[in-house]
Design an enzyme around this catalytic site. Structure first.
Site, PDB file in Angstrom:
ATOM      1  N   ASP A  29      29.598  -1.986 -10.277  1.00 37.34           N
ATOM      2  CA  ASP A  29      30.129  -2.050 -11.648  1.00 37.34           C
ATOM      3  C   ASP A  29      29.681  -0.881 -12.541  1.00 37.34           C
ATOM      4  OD1 ASP A  29      31.336  -4.482 -11.006  1.00 37.34           O
ATOM      5  OD2 ASP A  29      29.589  -5.639 -11.619  1.00 37.34           O
TER       6      ASP A  29
ATOM      7  N   GLU B  33      38.970  -7.582 -13.891  1.00 42.40           N
ATOM      8  CA  GLU B  33      38.947  -9.052 -13.806  1.00 42.40           C
ATOM      9  C   GLU B  33      38.424  -9.703 -15.092  1.00 42.40           C
ATOM     10  OE1 GLU B  33      36.261 -10.144 -10.611  1.00 42.40           O
ATOM     11  OE2 GLU B  33      34.636  -8.964 -11.473  1.00 42.40           O
TER      12      GLU B  33
HETATM   13  O1  F6P Z   1      28.561  -7.357  -9.755  1.00 42.33           O
HETATM   14  C1  F6P Z   1      29.268  -6.977  -8.665  1.00 42.33           C
HETATM   15  C2  F6P Z   1      30.483  -7.834  -8.455  1.00 42.33           C
HETATM   16  O2  F6P Z   1      31.168  -7.241  -7.367  1.00 42.33           O
HETATM   17  C3  F6P Z   1      31.398  -8.015  -9.648  1.00 42.33           C
HETATM   18  O3  F6P Z   1      32.170  -6.897  -9.964  1.00 42.33           O
HETATM   19  C4  F6P Z   1      32.169  -9.241  -9.236  1.00 42.33           C
HETATM   20  O4  F6P Z   1      32.669  -9.941 -10.329  1.00 42.33           O
HETATM   21  C5  F6P Z   1      31.143 -10.056  -8.529  1.00 42.33           C
HETATM   22  O5  F6P Z   1      30.161  -9.154  -8.064  1.00 42.33           O
HETATM   23  C6  F6P Z   1      31.686 -10.869  -7.389  1.00 42.33           C
HETATM   24  O6  F6P Z   1      30.667 -11.686  -6.886  1.00 42.33           O
HETATM   25  P1  F6P Z   1      30.816 -12.575  -5.585  1.00 42.33           P
HETATM   26  O7  F6P Z   1      30.627 -11.666  -4.407  1.00 42.33           O
HETATM   27  O8  F6P Z   1      29.730 -13.574  -5.688  1.00 42.33           O
HETATM   28  O9  F6P Z   1      32.182 -13.182  -5.593  1.00 42.33           O
END
Ligand code: F6P
Length: 357
Positions: A138, A233
């Protein structure tokens, strides 16, 4: 001398490059390195570790994911959502410390994002000899201009947009791509600019659907009959809310769904044939780009140097083409978000990209 390394939170391309850098630099000092499996969890009984050396880490800087495994759940969570800090339970920390002492470690490299580094800060304040390495696709950590993994994620977005553009052009459609970015829209902004998006919607700039649809209509009038829209998102409409869905059909709600919603509204309001694609974990998977391999290696080497200099409580940081050190505290004080009136958004607007407002 023996040091430990762990990575915690979501995985990210470049993690293995950091491990490779740490092991290589430690080897030069004749230090041993112990990796904890699945982040902090590996410190708890039954302890799960991997002795790392230059032989079992050959070539890993090319690999995506992490050879140590990781988790973004478990006993060590220190941050809830975007900012609320919670204390890691004392009994859990005591068990982890017992592992640390029994292994004879004199330093610990903690690789992670905002949540993991908040845990690192709590440990440091309790006297642990820790140094941090900033990780997240991010790119939303304060006190470092870059985190490794971001460049790889942006490259995936650009690749997706390149593919979507050819089909959008052929069918004269609107193609909406939802990308990661909960609180910060860096992936959407950089991926969108590089991939030729016509509309980019970010969490930092609540959007107005009238503005988005006007931009599409205007393109239509200029005979530009296909449009690429990138939606982070965490983007949200003015006066509205972010969208959540049940991840994998489970009970847990995760961010997601805004791409679909935007696509439906565009189709309804403009009459244009519109399709939505969610890129999801494609952005976290795969081999790191050359830049992320270099940055990961550089960060790993610097982390070992910080331990050697006993600069505990600090985090490696990339600023103006230089890798230095900053207090971990500074890095987790707040999230680094896109400036709505900043230069990068200005550049996007200057080349005609609609930012939804
Ligand atoms: O923080 C990194 C990230 O990839 C975000 O961009 C995303 O919203 C989240 O992690 C997704 O997390 P998970 O792998 O738990 O679905």
């Amino acid at each position: 001398m023996r040091i430990g390394i762990l990575n915690s939170g979501g995985d990210c391309p470049g993690l293995n490059a950091v491990i490779h850098g740490v092991v290589g630099a430690a080897d030069k000092l004749d230090w041993e390195v112990v990796g904890f499996i699945d982040g902090f969890e590996g410190m708890l009984p039954p302890r799960r570790i991997m002795e790392l050396d230059i032989n079992n880490t050959i070539g890993i800087q090319k690999l995506g994911g992490t050879i140590l495994g990781t988790t973004n759940k478990g006993n060590f969570g220190a941050k809830v959502g975007a900012g609320n800090v919670k204390e890691v339970p004392r009994d859990i920390i005591a068990k982890a410390k017992a592992s640390f002492d029994e292994l004879g470690l004199e330093g610990l490299v903690i690789v992670g994002g905002d949540g993991t580094l908040t845990t690192a800060l709590q440990l440091y304040r309790m006297g642990w000899p820790v140094v941090g390495v900033p990780k997240t696709i991010d790119n939303d950590l304060e006190a470092t201009a870059r985190t490794f993994g971001f460049d790889s994620a942006v490259t995936s977005v650009v690749d997706a947009l390149d593919r979507l553009q050819t089909t959008a052009l052929s069918h004269k459609r609107v193609l909406v791509l939802e990308v990661m970015g909960r609180h910060a829209g860096w992936i959407a902004l950089h991926g969108g600019i590089a991939g030729g998006a016509n509309v980019i919607l970010l969490p930092e700039i609540p959007f107005d659907m009238d503005v988005v649809c006007d931009a599409i209509q205007k393109r239509e009038e200029q005979d530009q009959r296909s449009t690429l829209v990138v939606v982070a998102e965490g983007a949200l409409p003015e006066g509205g809310a972010k969208m959540f869905h049940r991840a994998g059909g489970g009970s847990e709600f995760r961010l997601g769904g805004m791409g679909d919603k935007v696509a439906t509204e565009i189709a309804e309001r403009t009459g244009k044939e519109t399709r939505a694609v969610t890129l999801g974990h494609m952005q976290r998977g795969g081999s790191p780009t050359a830049f992320d391999r270099i940055l990961g290696t550089w960060f790993g080497v610097k982390a070992v140097q910080l331990i050697e200099e006993k600069q505990f409580g600090s985090m490696v940081s990339y600023m103006r083409s230089h890798v230095g050190a900053v207090p971990i505290e500074e890095a987790v004080s707040r999230l680094r978000c896109v400036e709505p009136d900043g230069e990068e958004v200005g550049a996007a607007r200057a080349v005609g990209i609609c930012m939804g407002k």
